[in-house]
Structures are given as structure tokens and as C-alpha cells.
Write an enzyme that holds these catalytic residues in place. Structure first.
Site, PDB file in Angstrom:
ATOM      1  N   LYS A 189     -29.624 -24.910 -12.410  1.00  0.00           N
ATOM      2  CA  LYS A 189     -28.210 -24.800 -13.086  1.00  0.00           C
ATOM      3  C   LYS A 189     -28.569 -23.166 -13.606  1.00  0.00           C
ATOM      4  O   LYS A 189     -27.369 -22.496 -13.349  1.00  0.00           O
ATOM      5  CB  LYS A 189     -28.166 -25.401 -14.605  1.00  0.00           C
ATOM      6  CG  LYS A 189     -26.963 -25.201 -15.459  1.00  0.00           C
ATOM      7  CD  LYS A 189     -26.938 -26.155 -16.675  1.00  0.00           C
ATOM      8  CE  LYS A 189     -27.840 -25.644 -17.717  1.00  0.00           C
ATOM      9  NZ  LYS A 189     -27.650 -24.681 -18.587  1.00  0.00           N
ATOM     10  N   ASN A 190     -29.468 -22.786 -14.320  1.00  0.00           N
ATOM     11  CA  ASN A 190     -29.534 -21.675 -14.801  1.00  0.00           C
ATOM     12  C   ASN A 190     -30.005 -20.411 -14.055  1.00  0.00           C
ATOM     13  O   ASN A 190     -29.664 -19.194 -14.402  1.00  0.00           O
ATOM     14  CB  ASN A 190     -30.444 -21.497 -16.011  1.00  0.00           C
ATOM     15  CG  ASN A 190     -30.167 -22.431 -17.295  1.00  0.00           C
ATOM     16  OD1 ASN A 190     -29.189 -22.601 -17.221  1.00  0.00           O
ATOM     17  ND2 ASN A 190     -31.213 -22.544 -18.052  1.00  0.00           N
TER      18      ASN A 190
ATOM     19  N   CYS B 206     -23.976 -23.096 -31.759  1.00  0.00           N
ATOM     20  CA  CYS B 206     -24.228 -23.956 -30.884  1.00  0.00           C
ATOM     21  C   CYS B 206     -25.297 -25.073 -31.542  1.00  0.00           C
ATOM     22  O   CYS B 206     -25.836 -24.358 -32.434  1.00  0.00           O
ATOM     23  CB  CYS B 206     -25.075 -23.463 -29.525  1.00  0.00           C
ATOM     24  SG  CYS B 206     -25.872 -24.460 -28.502  1.00  0.00           S
TER      25      CYS B 206
ATOM     26  N   ARG C 207     -27.463 -18.504 -31.669  1.00  0.00           N
ATOM     27  CA  ARG C 207     -27.505 -17.772 -30.188  1.00  0.00           C
ATOM     28  C   ARG C 207     -26.384 -16.501 -30.331  1.00  0.00           C
ATOM     29  O   ARG C 207     -25.412 -16.635 -29.749  1.00  0.00           O
ATOM     30  CB  ARG C 207     -26.983 -18.880 -29.376  1.00  0.00           C
ATOM     31  CG  ARG C 207     -28.070 -19.962 -29.379  1.00  0.00           C
ATOM     32  CD  ARG C 207     -27.633 -21.072 -28.279  1.00  0.00           C
ATOM     33  NE  ARG C 207     -28.007 -20.601 -26.992  1.00  0.00           N
ATOM     34  CZ  ARG C 207     -27.844 -21.401 -25.962  1.00  0.00           C
ATOM     35  NH1 ARG C 207     -27.320 -22.507 -26.163  1.00  0.00           N
ATOM     36  NH2 ARG C 207     -27.910 -20.845 -24.549  1.00  0.00           N
TER      37      ARG C 207
ATOM     38  N   ASP D 258     -36.709 -24.954 -22.973  1.00  0.00           N
ATOM     39  CA  ASP D 258     -35.977 -26.424 -22.360  1.00  0.00           C
ATOM     40  C   ASP D 258     -36.821 -27.458 -22.305  1.00  0.00           C
ATOM     41  O   ASP D 258     -36.210 -28.360 -21.713  1.00  0.00           O
ATOM     42  CB  ASP D 258     -35.181 -25.698 -20.982  1.00  0.00           C
ATOM     43  CG  ASP D 258     -34.287 -24.862 -21.648  1.00  0.00           C
ATOM     44  OD1 ASP D 258     -33.803 -24.006 -20.822  1.00  0.00           O
ATOM     45  OD2 ASP D 258     -33.618 -24.697 -22.883  1.00  0.00           O
TER      46      ASP D 258
ATOM     47  N   ARG E 103     -23.970 -31.946 -18.033  1.00  0.00           N
ATOM     48  CA  ARG E 103     -23.852 -30.534 -17.746  1.00  0.00           C
ATOM     49  C   ARG E 103     -25.063 -29.951 -17.090  1.00  0.00           C
ATOM     50  O   ARG E 103     -24.957 -28.950 -16.545  1.00  0.00           O
ATOM     51  CB  ARG E 103     -23.997 -30.004 -19.450  1.00  0.00           C
ATOM     52  CG  ARG E 103     -22.540 -30.152 -20.213  1.00  0.00           C
ATOM     53  CD  ARG E 103     -22.918 -29.369 -21.496  1.00  0.00           C
ATOM     54  NE  ARG E 103     -22.894 -27.956 -21.178  1.00  0.00           N
ATOM     55  CZ  ARG E 103     -23.103 -27.175 -22.088  1.00  0.00           C
ATOM     56  NH1 ARG E 103     -22.826 -27.199 -23.210  1.00  0.00           N
ATOM     57  NH2 ARG E 103     -23.389 -25.839 -21.648  1.00  0.00           N
TER      58      ARG E 103
HETATM   59  C1  EPZ Z   1     -31.010 -19.078 -21.510  1.00  0.00           C
HETATM   60  O1  EPZ Z   1     -30.052 -18.940 -22.741  1.00  0.00           O
HETATM   61  C2  EPZ Z   1     -30.712 -20.547 -21.102  1.00  0.00           C
HETATM   62  N1  EPZ Z   1     -29.331 -20.737 -20.560  1.00  0.00           N
HETATM   63  C3  EPZ Z   1     -31.071 -21.510 -21.950  1.00  0.00           C
HETATM   64  O2  EPZ Z   1     -31.049 -22.714 -21.495  1.00  0.00           O
HETATM   65  C4  EPZ Z   1     -32.465 -21.328 -22.517  1.00  0.00           C
HETATM   66  O3  EPZ Z   1     -33.081 -22.043 -23.412  1.00  0.00           O
HETATM   67  C5  EPZ Z   1     -32.607 -19.913 -23.034  1.00  0.00           C
HETATM   68  O4  EPZ Z   1     -32.218 -18.929 -21.716  1.00  0.00           O
HETATM   69  C6  EPZ Z   1     -34.023 -19.516 -23.268  1.00  0.00           C
HETATM   70  O5  EPZ Z   1     -35.019 -19.580 -22.109  1.00  0.00           O
HETATM   71  C7  EPZ Z   1     -28.970 -19.963 -19.565  1.00  0.00           C
HETATM   72  O6  EPZ Z   1     -29.562 -19.366 -18.760  1.00  0.00           O
HETATM   73  C8  EPZ Z   1     -27.336 -20.351 -18.938  1.00  0.00           C
HETATM   74  P1  EPZ Z   1     -31.777 -16.088 -25.027  1.00  0.00           P
HETATM   75  P2  EPZ Z   1     -29.724 -17.598 -23.228  1.00  0.00           P
HETATM   76  O7  EPZ Z   1     -30.466 -15.072 -24.721  1.00  0.00           O
HETATM   77  O8  EPZ Z   1     -29.634 -16.624 -22.536  1.00  0.00           O
HETATM   78  C9  EPZ Z   1     -31.986 -14.464 -29.268  1.00  0.00           C
HETATM   79  C10 EPZ Z   1     -30.186 -24.967 -21.252  1.00  0.00           C
HETATM   80  O9  EPZ Z   1     -30.186 -26.018 -21.589  1.00  0.00           O
HETATM   81  N2  EPZ Z   1     -30.681 -13.627 -28.845  1.00  0.00           N
HETATM   82  O10 EPZ Z   1     -32.761 -16.050 -23.897  1.00  0.00           O
HETATM   83  O11 EPZ Z   1     -28.524 -17.657 -24.309  1.00  0.00           O
HETATM   84  C11 EPZ Z   1     -31.265 -16.034 -29.179  1.00  0.00           C
HETATM   85  O12 EPZ Z   1     -30.724 -16.558 -30.560  1.00  0.00           O
HETATM   86  C12 EPZ Z   1     -29.931 -23.700 -22.088  1.00  0.00           C
HETATM   87  O13 EPZ Z   1     -30.188 -24.912 -19.956  1.00  0.00           O
HETATM   88  C13 EPZ Z   1     -30.060 -12.723 -29.881  1.00  0.00           C
HETATM   89  O14 EPZ Z   1     -30.795 -12.781 -30.979  1.00  0.00           O
HETATM   90  O15 EPZ Z   1     -30.947 -17.621 -24.269  1.00  0.00           O
HETATM   91  C14 EPZ Z   1     -32.580 -16.869 -28.999  1.00  0.00           C
HETATM   92  O16 EPZ Z   1     -33.155 -17.047 -30.283  1.00  0.00           O
HETATM   93  C15 EPZ Z   1     -30.148 -23.813 -23.495  1.00  0.00           C
HETATM   94  N3  EPZ Z   1     -29.287 -11.624 -29.548  1.00  0.00           N
HETATM   95  C16 EPZ Z   1     -33.268 -15.849 -28.167  1.00  0.00           C
HETATM   96  O17 EPZ Z   1     -32.807 -14.511 -28.370  1.00  0.00           O
HETATM   97  C17 EPZ Z   1     -28.817 -11.850 -28.250  1.00  0.00           C
HETATM   98  O18 EPZ Z   1     -27.964 -11.017 -27.820  1.00  0.00           O
HETATM   99  C18 EPZ Z   1     -33.525 -16.260 -26.652  1.00  0.00           C
HETATM  100  O19 EPZ Z   1     -31.996 -16.514 -26.302  1.00  0.00           O
HETATM  101  C19 EPZ Z   1     -29.447 -12.859 -27.499  1.00  0.00           C
HETATM  102  C20 EPZ Z   1     -30.271 -13.744 -27.702  1.00  0.00           C
END
Ligand code: EPZ
Length: 415
Positions: free
Chosen positions: A22-23, A116, A121, A304, A396
Site C-alpha cells: 500500500k505504502n 490521527c 502527524r 507498523d 484500508r
Molecule cells: C508513513 O507515514 C506511512 N504511511 C505510515 O504507515 C508509517 O507508519 C510511517 O511512514 C512511519 O514509517 C505511508 O507511507 C502512506 P512519517 P508518514 O512522516 O510519512 C513526524 C500505515 O499504517 N513528522 O515518516 O506520515 C511524525 O509526526 C501507515 O500504513 C513531523 O514531525 O510518517 C512522526 O512522528 C501508518 N513532521 C515521524 O515524523 C513532518 O512534516 C514519522 O512520520 C512529517 C513527519
């Protein structure tokens, strides 16, 4: 409201095939916005989130055709730049259209994703990166207003590793003027897959999979064909299913090189993982050993998989300390597992699991995608019947999970 009912206590045996990731599919489908003409993507999973992103692409003016797991996208007719609230609200990955829209149209209006279940996030790092590329960003009435006459390559440093942040900026930079360097970039296989797809479209990206990614802007990209990589989280979920039912499962179509941290933890826990020609064989055991886990950006143990692995630790013979370092609220599944008899103590972002008591079936509620997977796994391992409500979360991210588990001998069905 649909539910999944599980009669626990049956060993899972047989062979199961994993679907496309998916990702990886989400950003790669969105990347077609950067091209004119038909892109063909294969091994696309049939999931609610994929349906949502296809609706968004159509909303923006693209044509989308689906035949089984093949999805074709032609963004020649891209003529709108707004991602509406009702779509972004249901799937925050919709923010991935920001980069391509800025690159292609110089304009984007995307609803700011709200909170969320698993954490705030924010997407501040996405927006800061776009500003560094020369975009003007403002927030009005809950929408991100972004515009850029042109994007100019630059150096971008991510304060924290962000998967979709890396992907969004990569897609914005491919048509920018000059080189862009992303430092402290995400190294996930899904980021590497996106870079490979973009390079097949004519982009010039090097370093994907390392913390430093360099993108040299080009004039235009052309459509391509690409096969989506297998889902490493679905693979890990089936590995736990074998572990918690003392089963013997062959997982085909997976990519073991994406699973090193997960395989390492399974071996530490005493679950046998054998690499075979076409996949992985998992042999469960009565004697599961407690191991500590800390979630980290790739190649560390994936967040995840945290809830799913916690279920395995509920059946282990000691204490397991599970630290969640990525999201600030990703232990929601704990209270549901406690209803099934799990002995888990949460303190901040650390959960201590005292294994060995076994689990009993109970009515429980899914709260987010991966938490619902852990409840299904707990139901398979529990004595008695488990009823999981709000299963729309599971749809999802997992393609017919109850059918795949039932054909392995699990006693579960959707009501
Ligand atoms: C991706 O989410 C995945 N989703 C998530 O999978 C996964 O859990 C996550 O990466 C971590 O591996 C997709 O790829 C569609 P991040 P993403 O930005 O990109 C902080 C699932 O179940 N952050 O890597 O949204 C954030 O708060 C989903 O398939 C900021 O502070 O995650 C978090 O603490 C759930 N500012 C950390 O970074 C930003 O601008 C990692 O988030 C962006 C992120």
C-alpha cells in the site's frame, strides 16, 4: 456495522501470497501526475486507500482505468489543483499530491490533514521543504495554499526522518531547476521504489535508500510501467500469525531483504524463519522467548509492525519491553489486548509485556489500521471467540485478510 468473528486456537498451515505494498502504491500512483500519457502499474493492491487515491487523481482531472491489480493512469488532462477536505480527511497520504501539483502546475490547494489516532502527524517538514524550493505556502480555512512560479533545487535537511515528506519533496524536485539534495532522508523500500519509478519516467535521482538523496531536475517526465513491490508489513503480519498459532506457513511473493529487522526479532524469539526459493517459511513454537523491541526508521524495526509483534510477546515466556519511538500514541491496541487477558503496562512510549498467561476471546474494537491487524492475530491465538468491530480500518491496508487467513486454516469470518 461489519465485524470479524474469530474462533481461536487453530494452527495455521499452508501457503499464502502477499499483495503489493500500500505504502509504495500510494506515492507511485500519485507520481503519474508528473507525466502526460498512460502509466501502467501492476501488482497494485485492491484496498480502500487505493480506491481513495484513484478518486483523488480523477478529481484532479486524470483518467484512471483498473483491471484487477493493474491500474493505468493518464494525467494529460490534469486541470485542477485542489484536494478536498472530505478526501484528505479519510486518508492523510493524499498530501502526497502537493509535490507533483507544485511541480506540474505551480499551484496546489490541499486540506491540511487533521489529527490521527496514532499521533498528531504534522506535515511541517513537507511544507518547509516546499518553501525552500521556492514555493509560497499559506494556511487558510484549513487548506494549504501553495504556489510557485518555478521551483529551484536546493539543500533540504529533515529534522526527523519522514517517509511521505521524503517522497513529497522528491516528487517536487524532479522538475525543479538544478539539483536538490535531501539530507536525513527516509530509507524505506517504498521510498526506493518511488525513486525507481520516477527514474523510469526520466527523472535523475541517486542515493535512494541512503540518508542522502540527490535529485537533478529535468525538463519533463514521460509515462512508464512499473510493478509495485510486495508489502513487507502484510508479510510481517502473516509471520506473526504463524508464530501465535504454532503454525507452519509459507509466505510467497514477499521480499525477505525488506524484512531483516523483523526476521532478526523472530529468530531471537525462537520462531523459525527459513528462506526458501520463492519465499519465507515460518514455523511457530510452543516456547516463544520474550525479546525487547524499539521501533525505528528503516532499516530498524518498523512501527507498523509494533502492535502485531506485541501479540507474539503476549504468548512469550517472560518480560518484553516495547519502545515506540515514531508515533506518540501508538499503544491504542493495548487496552483492547488487555480485555483479552494480556498483561501489559504502558508508561509513556514504552510498553512492558508480561507474557505467558495466554489470551481469551472477547468483543474488541479496531481503532487504526495496524492495531486492527494485531486484534485479529490475538483472536487467532485466543481461547474462545473474539468479535472485532469497526473493521473498516483493516480494509484500508489489507486485501481480504480474513479470506487469506481462513485458507490457512484460521476459523474467522466477516459478519
Ligand atoms: C508513513 O507515514 C506511512 N504511511 C505510515 O504507515 C508509517 O507508519 C510511517 O511512514 C512511519 O514509517 C505511508 O507511507 C502512506 P512519517 P508518514 O512522516 O510519512 C513526524 C500505515 O499504517 N513528522 O515518516 O506520515 C511524525 O509526526 C501507515 O500504513 C513531523 O514531525 O510518517 C512522526 O512522528 C501508518 N513532521 C515521524 O515524523 C513532518 O512534516 C514519522 O512520520 C512529517 C513527519
Amino acid at each position: 456495522m461489519e465485524k470479524i468473528v474469530i474462533e481461536g486456537g487453530y494452527c495455521l498451515e499452508g501457503t499464502v501470497a502477499v499483495s503489493g505494498a500500500k505504502n509504495a502504491a500510494l506515492p507511485i500512483l500519485v507520481s503519474s501526475l508528473l507525466t502526460e500519457g498512460w502509466n501502467t502499474f501492476d501488482n497494485v493492491p485492491d484496498l480502500k486507500d487505493i480506491t481513495t487515491i484513484k478518486s483523488l487523481l480523477i478529481e484532479l482531472g486524470a483518467r484512471v482505468e483498473t483491471s484487477g491489480n493493474v491500474v493505468k493512469v493518464d494525467a494529460s488532462g490534469l486541470n485542477r489543483y485542489e484536494a478536498p477536505y472530505d478526501l484528505v480527511r479519510t486518508m492523510r497520504a493524499s498530501v502526497l499530491v502537493l509535490g507533483p501539483l507544485l511541480a506540474r502546475l505551480g499551484r496546489a490547494r490541499v486540506s491540511l490533514p487533521g489529527g490521527c489516532a496514532i499521533g498528531a502527524r504534522p506535515i511541517n517538514l513537507h511544507l518547509k521543504g516546499f518553501e525552500q524550493l521556492g514555493a509560497l505556502i499559506s494556511l487558510e480555512h484549513g487548506y494549504i495554499e501553495a504556489q510557485a512560479r518555478s521551483l529551484k533545487g536546493t539543500e533540504i535537511y529533515f529534522d526527523v526522518v519522514t517517509v511521505t515528506g521524503t517522497e513529497n519533496l522528491m516528487m517536487a524536485a524532479v522538475l525543479a531547476e538544478g539539483p536538490t539534495t535531501l539530507r536525513n532522508a527516509a530509507r524505506e523500500p517504498e521510498v526506493v521504489a518511488l525513486a525507481e519509478a520516477l527514474n523510469r519516467m526520466g527523472a535523475q535521482i541517486t542515493g535512494a535508500g541512503t540518508p542522502v538523496i540527490t535529485i537533478t531536475g529535468v525538463e519533463a517526465l514521460k509515462p512508464t510501467s512499473f510493478t509495485i513491490i510486495p508489502d513487507r508489513i502484510e508479510t510481517g503480519t502473516f509471520m506473526v500469525a504463524a508464530g501465535v498459532t504454532c503454525g507452519n506457513i509459507k509466505i510467497v511473493g514477499c521480499e525477505p531483504s525488506h524484512l531483516r529487522a523483523i526476521i532478526h526479532k523472530f529468530q531471537q524469539a525462537g520462531v523459525t524463519v527459513q528462506q526458501e526459493a520463492d519465499g519465507l517459511r515460518i514455523l511457530g513454537t510452543e516456547k516463544i522467548c520474550s525479546v525487547d523491541v524499539k521501533t525505528l526508521p528503516y532499516p530498524g524495526f518498523p512501527t507498523d509492525m509494533q502492535g502485531q509483534f506485541m501479540v507474539l510477546m503476549c504468548l512469550a515466556n517472560g518480560l518484553s519491553v516495547i519502545s515506540e519511538t515514531i508515533f506518540e500514541n501508538r499503544f491504542i491496541h493495548v487496552s483492547e489486548l488487555q480485555r483479552m487477558g494480556a498483561d501489559i503496562t504502558v508508561s509513556g512510549t514504552t510498553a512492558v509485556v508480561r507474557g505467558g498467561r495466554g489470551l481469551t476471546g472477547a468483543p474488541v474494537m479496531a481503532t487504526d489500521l495496524r492495531a486492527s491487524a494485531s486484534l485479529i492475530l490475538a483472536g487467532l491465538a485466543a481461547r474462545g471467540t473474539t468479535e472485532i468491530s469497526r473493521v473498516y480500518h483493516i480494509d484500508r491496508g489489507y486485501e481480504c485478510i480474513e479470506k487469506k487467513l481462513a485458507q490457512l486454516g484460521g476459523h474467522l469470518w466477516r459478519t
